[in-house]
Each structure stands twice: as structure tokens, then as C-alpha cells.
Design an enzyme around this catalytic site. Structure first.
Site, PDB file in Angstrom:
ATOM      1  CD  GLU A  27      41.630  27.157 -30.556  1.00 14.97           C
ATOM      2  OE1 GLU A  27      40.694  26.368 -30.709  1.00 14.97           O
ATOM      3  OE2 GLU A  27      41.568  28.154 -29.808  1.00 14.97           O
ATOM      4  CG  ASP A  57      33.695  23.332 -33.703  1.00 11.83           C
ATOM      5  OD1 ASP A  57      34.772  23.406 -34.324  1.00 11.83           O
ATOM      6  OD2 ASP A  57      33.582  22.667 -32.668  1.00 11.83           O
TER       7      ASP A  57
END
Length: 506
Positions: free
Chosen positions: A469, A287
Site C-alpha cells: 500500500e 488520513d
């Protein structure tokens, strides 16, 4: 457990106004807040202070609406416990080892008004804005925990997931109430395989009923599904049934409410349709990515139209794992699951393998053909063992020619501004590509990718003191970007893969 509608930070007039009014820059902050008293009392106070008899906000009678003040007075804000290190005093590996106490959470009891789902054992969070455990993240974290000698935490993760399957019938995207309408890429069988390798097959076999129940969740509605039909996560095709990502709630995501409402206002589609596609992409973990788009931006998202190659490759792995666990005690059932796996493998070849481009792609139901999106989803058939040697050889050549960059593999070949596209690289995709390549005897390329990725991790850590991340693998400073929220630090699956990769080669 109460319905999400019982939580003022998840639903209702206060929730909508707070999210639309941008009380916090990140929509996820409010849904992670904890009420300072019983939620019903906060609702009543908000109604009494700020709503008139007609239910509309009344800032004339009661004065100017200080919504931010009301929220800060009535809710405790979540914290981000992960801080940067001084890289001149510690190595990347030592920093990761020191992060575990900050990322490992003790068992979670139910607390009044908090949106976290209780868990009976320890769990691991990614870090940053992600203050809860996530399904597919946990597998990649577990690979690193095993290397770090923390198999006891891996056992806790598995037990937590079994508990979630008992309660919900599946493993939610994350252990928050607002995630309970969708799952994540099915990695439970991978956790059981890892635990079996570390503790022996007996400890993992006890979770076979849970693995089967998760499989039933993904296959719900498959029996009797006609060609051309789709129901929840199953799709009827001419040559069998495959799966898609889905979400059972066609509404704005509470954790991204403002973003979803604004998106729906820009798109000439029924809002429920756009919300469903957005949520389905969230179930994928990607996403967002241009692989879900029919055009130039997220306004063209059609995730439920796609038959994703990565999902079906992982379900092939699930079927193979269940068959293997049944071999000794029930050979007939084992044979049924192997038959299902082989049927799925044939369907993946039919709908996702492109013999001319020699790579795997998602299948578009509306087009009746494969998409044009070159993405690292195409490595998952190698990771799960669904590819033939000839297919794996072709994928390896494509990865080296098209996807390999100075810092590892780029997620896709398209620069869309979304985080699951170029120029970003992600630890879970590096891991699946590297493991898959080694599985098919492309160890030299696998080692080259691993070396570039770890060198990038280390270079960024030595400059910033952080594990990221996502990373820009194309050159420059290495920090990834794009998407709905700023770059996050911590970071669970990056740490896990950084520890696990060297063990593949030494």
C-alpha cells in the site's frame, strides 16, 4: 436503499459495544461483516439475550456477555483474498497481471444486510482490509489497467461512477454505506480523459452531465457566499471562492468508531468538531497527515480549516476538462468554465503559492496565511496544469533538494507517526509528481523519481512477494508504516502506477 441505522453492524447498541469491546483488532472488520439472517432478527436476539428492561447490558441475569461469540455466530466475517507470491518463480509484472482476477469484482447486487453499495458493472478493490472500490484509488488503478489492455474494465469503472452520481449526486469515498457522507479527491475528469485517449472523445463526452453534477456537488453554496464565510466544501476568500474537504456527518466513523471516540475523549473540543475534522481528512485521502494538524498530533487536527492546494488544483482540472468537452457544442458554456478555471488558478496563486519558499502550501483560514507543512500536495498544480513554468521550475528544484529519497519522493518532511508523512511514499503522489514534472519539461528528474520508485517496488517484491500500500522511501527494508492500521498488501494503485510509469518514458 435502507438507512445505515438499519444495519446492526453500523449503528445501535450491539455496534457500539462490539467496537468499544474490541471484538476485532481492526474496527473496519465489523462494519464489513454480513448478517447471517435478517438484521432485525439479530437486533431482537441481542436485546433479548443481553439487555435488561432498562436497556442496559444485563450480564447478571443472562450470564457473562460473550460478545465475540455472539458476533461470530450471527455474522459472516469478510475475507482478504490477496496472497503473496513466490518471487523466485515470477516477476513483479507477472504477479500484478495475475492479481487482477482477485481485485476485479463482478457487478454487485443489493444483498440483505450487507453494507456494500450495489454497482452495475465490474469494479476494482485495493486489497487487504479495503474490500470495496475507492474513488481516487480507481483512477490510478485505471492507468495501469489501460496499459494491461483492460480498457473494458476502465469503461466499467466510469459507468459505475456515473451510476453513483445519479444516485447520490457525487461519487462516495468508497462503495460502502458508511462512506456516503463524503467523497474523495475529484478524479472523475481524469478517468474520462484516460478513456477518451483510449476509446476516442465520443465515448467520454456522454458523461459530461455527470461530470458537471459532480462539480456542482463540490461547489454547492458558492453562489452568494460572503468573504470569510464557509459552507460545506466552499470557502469565501477576499479574492474569490476556493474549496475545502468536508463531511456531512459530525459523528464517529463507523469503520473507525473506537479510534474516533477515544480521540474525542482526549481532546478539549466539542466532539462534533473533532469528528468533522477527522472525516474531512478522510475525504482528502490523506488520513492522516501532519498537514491537517495545528500542533504535534492528531489531537490538533483542523482539516476543515485548511484550503487544500491539491483539491483546488484538481478542481481546476475539472473546470478545464468540462470546458474542453463543451468546446464544439456550446462555446459560451465552455468559456464560462474556462473563466472559472482561470479565477481559481489566480486564487491558488494568491493563497497557496509562497513566492519566498517557492512552493505550494495549504492555506489556513484561521491563520489567514499559508501553513508551514511541506508536503507533496504541492505537486498537484503541476499535474493539473495550474502552475506557471516559473512555478514548476521552482517546485522541481524543491522536490530534488528536499523530497527526493533513495526510493522516490517522501510524502512530507515531517515524521509524525501518521502514514501520510515521512518516511512513507505513496504511488498516487509519485504518479502526480512524475506526470506533472514531465508536463513542464523536467523529464530527467521525472525519470529519476520513477526509476527509484520502481526499483523500490521491485526490491520489496523480490524479497516479500508482495506489492505494498505504501513504502518507506528513505532506506532500509522499504515497508511503510504508521497510522491507524497495519500495512496492507495487494495493492490496487501501487499495481496501476507500477504498470503505467514505464509507458511514460518508452
Amino acid at each position: 436503499m435502507p438507512s445505515p441505522s438499519a444495519y446492526p453492524q453500523l449503528a445501535g447498541r450491539l455496534f457500539e459495544i462490539a467496537q468499544e469491546g474490541r471484538v476485532f483488532p481492526d474496527s473496519k472488520t465489523f462494519v464489513d461483516c454480513v448478517p447471517v439472517e435478517e438484521p432485525g432478527s439479530i437486533r431482537e436476539r441481542f436485546t433479548a439475550e443481553y439487555e435488561g428492561e432498562d436497556g442496559e447490558l444485563d450480564d447478571v441475569v443472562d450470564g457473562d456477555l460473550d460478545l465475540a461469540g455472539f458476533v461470530h455466530e450471527n455474522f459472516t466475517l469478510p475475507e482478504d483474498p490477496v496472497t503473496a507470491a513466490d518471487p523466485s518463480t515470477t516477476s513483479m509484472e507477472w504477479y500484478i497481471d495475475g492479481l487482477w482476477p482477485h481485485l476485479i469484482r463482478d457487478p454487485i447486487d443489493r444483498r440483505e444486510g450487507e453494507t456494500v453499495i450495489p454497482l452495475p458493472n465490474r469494479s476494482v478493490i485495493p486489497g487487504g482490509r479495503f474490500r470495496e472500490s475507492y474513488y481516487w484509488d480507481s483512477y490510478f488503478v485505471a492507468e495501469g489497467l489501460a496499459v494491461a489492455g483492460r480498457v473494458d474494465v476502465v469503461e466499467d469503472i466510469v459507468e459505475n461512477f456515473a451510476s453513483l452520481i445519479d444516485r447520490f449526486g457525487f461519487i462516495p469515498n468508497g462503495n460502502r454505506l458508511y462512506y456516503t457522507t463524503r467523497s474523495n479527491p475529484p478524479c472523475f475528469h481524469l478517468l474520462l480523459d484516460l478513456l477518451s485517449d483510449e476509446r476516442g472523445p465520443g465515448i467520454a463526452r456522454q458523461y459530461l452531465p455527470h461530470l458537471e453534477r459532480e462539480y456542482e456537488f463540490w461547489m454547492d453554496g458558492a453562489d452568494g457566499l460572503e468573504r470569510g464565510e464557509a459552507y460545506r466544501r466552499v470557502v469565501g476568500l477576499e479574492e474569490g471562492v476556493l474549496n475545502r474537504y468536508w463531511d456531512d456527518q459530525p459523528r464517529p466513523r463507523p469503520e473507525s468508531y473506537r479510534e474516533d471516540v477515544e480521540l474525542a475523549e482526549r481532546v478539549d473540543r466539542e466532539p462534533e468538531s473533532i469528528y468533522r475534522d477527522v472525516r474531512a481528512a478522510c475525504e482528502s485521502g490523506w488520513d492522516f497527515s501532519s498537514r491537517w494538524f495545528d500542533g504535534e498530533g492528531i489531537e490538533t487536527i483542523h482539516a476543515t480549516d485548511r484550503v487544500p492546494v491539491d483539491l483546488n488544483a484538481l478542481l481546476y482540472g475539472t473546470e478545464r476538462s468540462i470546458a474542453r468537452w463543451y468546446d464544439d457544442e456550446d462555446p459560451e458554456t465552455a468559456a464560462e468554465y474556462r473563466e472559472a478555471a482561470e479565477a481559481r488558478r489566480a486564487a491558488i496563486d494568491r493563497y497557496c503559492w509562497d513566492p519566498e519558499r517557492e512552493f505550494y502550501f495549504d492555506h489556513s483560514r484561521s491563520r489567514g496565511d499559508r501553513t508551514d507543512s511541506w508536503t507533496l500536495a504541492g505537486v498537484v498544480p503541476l499535474f493539473s496544469g495550474a502552475a506557471s513554468q516559473e512555478q514548476a521550475d521552482a517546485v522541481a528544484e524543491t522536490l530534488e533538494e528536499r523530497f527526493l529519497r533513495p526510493g522516490g519522493l517522501v510524502t512530507s518532511l515531517r515524521y509524525s507517526g501518521e502514514q501520510w508523512d515521512a518516511p512513507n511514499g505513496w504511488a498516487p503522489l509519485q504518479w502526480m509528481a512524475i506526470v506533472g514534472l514531465r508536463r513542464y519539461d523536467h523529464s530527467e528528474l521525472a525519470q529519476e523519481i520513477a526509476g527509484r520508485w520502481l526499483d523500490l517496488n521491485r526490491e520489496v517484491f523480490e524479497r516479500t512477494g508482495r506489492m505494498l500500500e505504501k513504502y518507506d522511501v528513505t532506506g532500509g527494508r522499504g515497508e511503510g508504516g504508521g497510522g491507524e492500521y497495519p500495512l496492507q498488501f495487494g495493492f490496487g494503485w501501487t499495481n496501476g502506477v507500477a504498470l503505467a510509469l514505464p509507458r511514460l518514458f518508452y
